[in-house]
Design a protein around this motif. Structure first.
Motif, short mmCIF file in Angstrom:
data_model
loop_
_atom_site.label_atom_id
_atom_site.label_comp_id
_atom_site.label_asym_id
_atom_site.label_seq_id
_atom_site.Cartn_x
_atom_site.Cartn_y
_atom_site.Cartn_z
N ILE A 178 -75.99 64.07 41.60
CA ILE A 178 -76.31 63.55 40.27
C ILE A 178 -75.39 64.15 39.21
CG2 ILE A 178 -78.70 63.09 40.88
CD1 ILE A 178 -79.51 65.65 39.48
N ASN A 179 -75.09 63.33 38.22
CA ASN A 179 -74.32 63.76 37.06
C ASN A 179 -75.27 64.37 36.04
OD1 ASN A 179 -72.68 64.00 34.75
ND2 ASN A 179 -71.57 62.11 35.21
N LEU A 180 -74.85 65.45 35.43
CA LEU A 180 -75.68 66.11 34.43
C LEU A 180 -76.13 65.14 33.34
CD1 LEU A 180 -76.79 68.81 33.25
CD2 LEU A 180 -74.59 69.07 32.09
N THR A 181 -75.25 64.22 32.97
CA THR A 181 -75.56 63.29 31.88
C THR A 181 -76.59 62.24 32.26
OG1 THR A 181 -73.70 61.85 32.51
CG2 THR A 181 -73.25 63.59 30.90
N SER A 182 -76.88 62.10 33.56
CA SER A 182 -77.84 61.08 33.99
C SER A 182 -79.27 61.59 34.00
CB SER A 182 -77.48 60.57 35.39
OG SER A 182 -77.74 61.56 36.37
N ILE A 183 -79.46 62.89 33.78
CA ILE A 183 -80.80 63.47 33.86
C ILE A 183 -81.58 63.17 32.57
CG2 ILE A 183 -82.11 65.62 34.05
CD1 ILE A 183 -79.77 66.76 35.65
N VAL A 184 -82.77 62.61 32.74
CA VAL A 184 -83.62 62.28 31.59
C VAL A 184 -84.70 63.34 31.41
CG1 VAL A 184 -85.21 60.58 30.61
CG2 VAL A 184 -83.19 59.82 31.90
N THR A 185 -85.46 63.61 32.47
CA THR A 185 -86.57 64.55 32.41
C THR A 185 -86.66 65.31 33.72
OG1 THR A 185 -87.77 62.92 31.07
CG2 THR A 185 -89.03 64.83 31.83
N ILE A 186 -87.08 66.57 33.63
CA ILE A 186 -87.30 67.39 34.82
C ILE A 186 -88.76 67.86 34.79
CG2 ILE A 186 -86.60 69.44 36.12
CD1 ILE A 186 -83.92 69.24 34.53
N HIS A 187 -89.49 67.55 35.85
CA HIS A 187 -90.91 67.89 35.91
C HIS A 187 -91.15 69.00 36.93
CE1 HIS A 187 -91.80 64.03 33.84
NE2 HIS A 187 -90.84 63.55 34.61
N LYS A 188 -91.96 69.97 36.55
CA LYS A 188 -92.43 70.94 37.54
C LYS A 188 -93.37 70.22 38.50
CE LYS A 188 -92.22 74.84 34.33
NZ LYS A 188 -92.99 75.92 33.65
N HIS A 189 -93.23 70.51 39.78
CA HIS A 189 -94.02 69.78 40.76
C HIS A 189 -94.67 70.76 41.73
CE1 HIS A 189 -94.94 66.45 43.62
NE2 HIS A 189 -94.93 65.73 42.51
N PHE A 190 -95.52 70.22 42.56
CA PHE A 190 -96.28 71.02 43.52
C PHE A 190 -95.36 71.82 44.44
CE2 PHE A 190 -98.25 71.20 47.79
CZ PHE A 190 -99.33 72.03 47.49
N ASN A 191 -95.79 73.05 44.74
CA ASN A 191 -95.12 73.90 45.73
C ASN A 191 -93.71 74.30 45.32
OD1 ASN A 191 -95.32 75.36 48.10
ND2 ASN A 191 -94.41 73.75 49.36
N GLY A 192 -93.47 74.42 44.01
CA GLY A 192 -92.19 74.92 43.54
C GLY A 192 -91.08 73.91 43.46
N ARG A 193 -91.37 72.67 43.83
CA ARG A 193 -90.34 71.64 43.76
C ARG A 193 -90.18 71.14 42.32
NH1 ARG A 193 -91.39 66.96 47.91
NH2 ARG A 193 -93.43 66.98 46.86
N LEU A 194 -89.07 70.45 42.07
CA LEU A 194 -88.81 69.84 40.78
C LEU A 194 -88.61 68.34 40.97
CD1 LEU A 194 -86.24 72.42 39.36
CD2 LEU A 194 -88.68 72.29 38.84
N LYS A 195 -89.23 67.56 40.11
CA LYS A 195 -89.04 66.11 40.14
C LYS A 195 -88.11 65.73 38.99
CE LYS A 195 -91.59 61.73 39.75
NZ LYS A 195 -91.04 61.32 38.43
N VAL A 196 -87.07 64.96 39.31
CA VAL A 196 -86.03 64.64 38.33
C VAL A 196 -86.01 63.14 38.06
CG1 VAL A 196 -83.57 64.83 37.79
CG2 VAL A 196 -84.66 66.57 39.22
N ASP A 197 -86.12 62.79 36.78
CA ASP A 197 -85.99 61.39 36.37
C ASP A 197 -84.55 61.13 35.94
OD1 ASP A 197 -88.71 61.09 36.77
OD2 ASP A 197 -89.21 61.48 34.66
N LEU A 198 -83.99 60.03 36.42
CA LEU A 198 -82.60 59.70 36.13
C LEU A 198 -82.50 58.39 35.35
CD1 LEU A 198 -80.97 60.45 39.61
CD2 LEU A 198 -81.10 61.97 37.63
#
Length: 252
Positions: free
Chosen positions: A208-228
């Protein structure tokens, strides 16, 4: 205290000598050595100084070649114009460094630090690691992609790619408007070609390109969910194992 200068630019050597003597007039500073060959010869035939200040790029190569041939028996301050990749390597190897143009206050602080070191406390330096870091700092990355579209070709700058993803053994280049184009390269190959400051291998399917990241969500078990942007059909997760690396990449 005796100081040896390894510097191939005479004007820079004169300025550095003047700065050093302004800080401490008792320093004994000999003529600057301007090449790898001259420095090796000097260190092989003359007593080692108390401190070496060495530029990296000399007239006949990198100064690391000097210290691969002659083991230094004193601390070294490198003077460099290289970027953060090399600087990080210096930090890891417990070396000090000065960025050019050299500032008097920083030089004074470096001298104060090295006065506290004894010869037995001189750091063990992996010059091969420094060499590799310099190569990385000078490395060029993929600038554009040649795309075949119907009966024409077009180029897409790498900086304008939103992300790359792989599905069913097909690698796709996705643009911000949602259009995508197939590539022959694998994600593994692209990861080696793309600028790591701009692109991140989020998982096995996405770069992923840094500029494509919209939102980063904290998720279960230490994972991160990324909206593009543009959106992807499935959720994109960064694993717990890679979450720290991802946060560091975002924060650099």
């Amino acid at each position: 205290m005796t100081v040896l200068l390894i510097e191939d630019e005479q004007a820079a050597a004169r300025r550095l000598t003047r700065l050093l003597l302004d800080i401490d007039p008792t320093l004994q500073i000999g003529p600057a050595l301007g090449s790898v060959a001259a420095a090796v010869m000097h260190l092989q035939t003359q007593p080692h100084p108390d401190l070496i200040l060495s530029d990296i790029q000399l007239s006949d190569g990198l100064s690391f070649a000097v210290f691969r041939q002659v083991e230094p028996r004193c601390p070294i301050i490198f003077t460099t114009a290289y970027d953060e990749y090399a600087i990080q390597a210096f930090k890891l190897n417990s070396l000090d460094y000065l960025l050019k143009p050299i500032v008097a206050t920083e030089l004074q602080a470096a001298l104060a630090k090295f006065r506290k070191l004894t010869q037995s406390q001189s750091p063990s330096v992996d010059y091969q690691q420094l060499w590799q870091a310099l190569n990385q700092s000078q490395r060029t990355y993929r600038q554009r992609f040649l795309i075949s579209y119907r009966d024409t070709y077009r180029t897409i700058p790498a900086s304008e790619v939103a992300y790359f993803y792989s599905e069913n053994k097909i690698t796709r280049l996705v643009c911000p408007d949602g259009k995508w184009y197939p590539l022959t390269e694998t994600l593994e190959e692209l990861a080696e070609q793309l600028n790591p400051n701009q692109f991140f291998r989020a998982n096995r399917q996405y770069i992923i390109n840094l500029t494509s990241i919209v939102t980063i969500h904290k998720h279960f078990n230490g994972r991160l969910k990324v909206d593009l942007q543009p959106p992807i059909p499935d959720d994109l997760f960064v694993s717990r194992e890679r979450a720290d690396e991802f946060r560091n990449w975002l924060n650099q």
